[in-house]
Design an enzyme around this catalytic site. Sequence first.
Site, mmCIF file in Angstrom:
data_model
loop_
_atom_site.group_PDB
_atom_site.id
_atom_site.type_symbol
_atom_site.label_atom_id
_atom_site.label_comp_id
_atom_site.label_asym_id
_atom_site.label_seq_id
_atom_site.Cartn_x
_atom_site.Cartn_y
_atom_site.Cartn_z
ATOM 1 N N CYS A 94 0.845 -1.189 0.000
ATOM 2 C CA CYS A 94 0.000 0.000 0.000
ATOM 3 C C CYS A 94 0.887 1.247 0.000
ATOM 4 O O CYS A 94 1.896 1.305 0.696
ATOM 5 C CB CYS A 94 -0.895 0.003 1.235
ATOM 6 S SG CYS A 94 -1.891 -1.502 1.377
ATOM 7 N N PHE A 125 -2.654 7.286 7.559
ATOM 8 C CA PHE A 125 -2.501 5.870 7.872
ATOM 9 C C PHE A 125 -3.697 5.294 8.643
ATOM 10 O O PHE A 125 -4.252 4.264 8.268
ATOM 11 C CB PHE A 125 -1.202 5.661 8.655
ATOM 12 C CG PHE A 125 -0.834 4.230 8.901
ATOM 13 C CD1 PHE A 125 -0.324 3.447 7.876
ATOM 14 C CD2 PHE A 125 -0.973 3.663 10.159
ATOM 15 C CE1 PHE A 125 0.037 2.116 8.106
ATOM 16 C CE2 PHE A 125 -0.621 2.342 10.395
ATOM 17 C CZ PHE A 125 -0.116 1.565 9.360
ATOM 18 N N SER A 143 2.811 -4.416 3.316
ATOM 19 C CA SER A 143 3.733 -3.302 3.495
ATOM 20 C C SER A 143 2.924 -2.049 3.218
ATOM 21 O O SER A 143 2.050 -2.055 2.356
ATOM 22 C CB SER A 143 4.893 -3.376 2.494
ATOM 23 O OG SER A 143 5.608 -4.570 2.650
ATOM 24 N N CYS A 144 3.199 -0.974 3.940
ATOM 25 C CA CYS A 144 2.498 0.288 3.710
ATOM 26 C C CYS A 144 3.516 1.404 3.881
ATOM 27 O O CYS A 144 4.125 1.533 4.945
ATOM 28 C CB CYS A 144 1.335 0.456 4.677
ATOM 29 S SG CYS A 144 0.300 1.891 4.323
ATOM 30 N N VAL A 145 3.692 2.179 2.826
ATOM 31 C CA VAL A 145 4.689 3.242 2.851
ATOM 32 C C VAL A 145 4.100 4.545 2.327
ATOM 33 O O VAL A 145 3.141 4.547 1.555
ATOM 34 C CB VAL A 145 5.936 2.866 2.016
ATOM 35 C CG1 VAL A 145 6.631 1.647 2.597
ATOM 36 C CG2 VAL A 145 5.576 2.634 0.564
#
Length: 124
Positions: free
Chosen positions: A76, A84, A102-104
């Site tokens: 994501c 977030f 994964s979220c960045v």
Amino acid sequence: MKTIHTDKAPAAVGPYSQAIQAGGMLYLSGQIAIDPAAGKIVAGDIEGQTEQCCRNVEAVLAAAGTDMSRVVKTTCFLADIKDFAKFNAVYEKHFLSKPARSCVAVKDLPAGALCEIETVAVCE
């Protein structure tokens, strides 16, 4: 290898496919919040855009004969990491199986999108 396409999700705007099915797995290109009927982003906030991203993912999965319960991994991307918590509140309503993720935060996303979701799912 099989290319997946549906008119119920935004068409690819470059030299890529909505998804590729290979070896029992389905690899979805990142989905941003483009409403396929309108051909543009219609939601202005992170919640609305996350909802549209999830609907786009669901449409591509359905076109391949699978669904959200078979998603094993997402990546994501957020235009602003401050989104977030709001992103997660919508995301968790769709990804009930809690796939690896994964979220960045990134500098920019295509078309001024606030989020993008890339997905890998089992498709047998």
